[in-house]
Motif scaffolding. Structure first.
Motif, PDB file in Angstrom:
ATOM      1  N   THR A 129       0.807  -1.286   0.016  1.00 27.89           N
ATOM      2  CA  THR A 129      -0.056   0.235  -0.013  1.00 27.89           C
ATOM      3  C   THR A 129       0.840   1.289   0.160  1.00 27.89           C
ATOM      4  O   THR A 129       1.577   1.304   0.784  1.00 27.89           O
ATOM      5  CB  THR A 129      -0.935   0.166   1.280  1.00 27.89           C
ATOM      6  OG1 THR A 129      -1.846  -1.209   1.340  1.00 27.89           O
ATOM      7  CG2 THR A 129      -1.992   1.081   1.240  1.00 27.89           C
TER       8      THR A 129
ATOM      9  N   ASP B 271      -5.065   3.472  -1.908  1.00 24.37           N
ATOM     10  CA  ASP B 271      -4.663   2.008  -1.998  1.00 24.37           C
ATOM     11  C   ASP B 271      -5.399   1.342  -0.825  1.00 24.37           C
ATOM     12  O   ASP B 271      -5.487  -0.093  -0.964  1.00 24.37           O
ATOM     13  CB  ASP B 271      -3.070   1.975  -2.150  1.00 24.37           C
ATOM     14  CG  ASP B 271      -2.428   2.206  -3.425  1.00 24.37           C
ATOM     15  OD1 ASP B 271      -3.261   2.482  -4.317  1.00 24.37           O
ATOM     16  OD2 ASP B 271      -1.369   2.354  -3.327  1.00 24.37           O
ATOM     17  N   PHE B 272      -4.977   1.797   0.282  1.00 16.87           N
ATOM     18  CA  PHE B 272      -5.429   1.035   1.423  1.00 16.87           C
ATOM     19  C   PHE B 272      -6.877   0.851   1.489  1.00 16.87           C
ATOM     20  O   PHE B 272      -7.321  -0.607   1.821  1.00 16.87           O
ATOM     21  CB  PHE B 272      -4.928   1.861   2.794  1.00 16.87           C
ATOM     22  CG  PHE B 272      -5.197   0.951   4.015  1.00 16.87           C
ATOM     23  CD1 PHE B 272      -4.338  -0.043   4.312  1.00 16.87           C
ATOM     24  CD2 PHE B 272      -6.202   1.371   4.887  1.00 16.87           C
ATOM     25  CE1 PHE B 272      -4.597  -0.732   5.582  1.00 16.87           C
ATOM     26  CE2 PHE B 272      -6.486   0.415   6.053  1.00 16.87           C
ATOM     27  CZ  PHE B 272      -5.565  -0.175   6.426  1.00 16.87           C
TER      28      PHE B 272
ATOM     29  N   HIS C 282      -7.574  -1.810  -1.034  1.00 13.53           N
ATOM     30  CA  HIS C 282      -7.259  -3.364  -0.510  1.00 13.53           C
ATOM     31  C   HIS C 282      -8.039  -3.515   0.345  1.00 13.53           C
ATOM     32  O   HIS C 282      -8.571  -5.059   0.315  1.00 13.53           O
ATOM     33  CB  HIS C 282      -5.842  -3.350  -0.220  1.00 13.53           C
ATOM     34  CG  HIS C 282      -4.716  -3.081  -1.214  1.00 13.53           C
ATOM     35  ND1 HIS C 282      -3.496  -2.317  -0.886  1.00 13.53           N
ATOM     36  CD2 HIS C 282      -4.815  -3.493  -2.518  1.00 13.53           C
ATOM     37  CE1 HIS C 282      -2.852  -2.634  -2.157  1.00 13.53           C
ATOM     38  NE2 HIS C 282      -3.646  -3.230  -2.902  1.00 13.53           N
TER      39      HIS C 282
END
Length: 78
Positions: free
Chosen positions: A13, A18-19, A22
């Motif tokens: 990440t 992104d986190f 995900h």
């Protein structure tokens, strides 16, 4: 979140978005595992089935395969 799982997230990440992506990808995987007609457990085989069935990108597949399966195996439908 389990420490091993959190470390795996951090390794793949690079931003908050992104986190968040995900996390949603993991949620989608667990929904696939627990709420499809097949009785599955979260493991490498179910990750592979998910990637093929949903058509995830190679980057998404690599992220999911990098997650520690020992952490995911503790997840249950209940």
């Amino acid at each position: 979140m389990n420490d091993q799982l959190f470390v795996a997230f951090l390794e793949h990440t690079y931003s908050r978005s992104d986190f968040a992506y995900h996390i949603s990808l993991l949620r989608e995987l667990l929904s696939f595992v627990f709420f499809t007609k097949n009785e599955m457990r979260p493991n490498k085989d179910s990750v592979n089935q998910f990637v093929v069935a949903i058509g995830k990108s190679p980057i998404d597949a690599a992220f999911l395969r990098a997650l520690p399966m020992s952490s995911l195996e503790t997840c249950t439908k209940e």
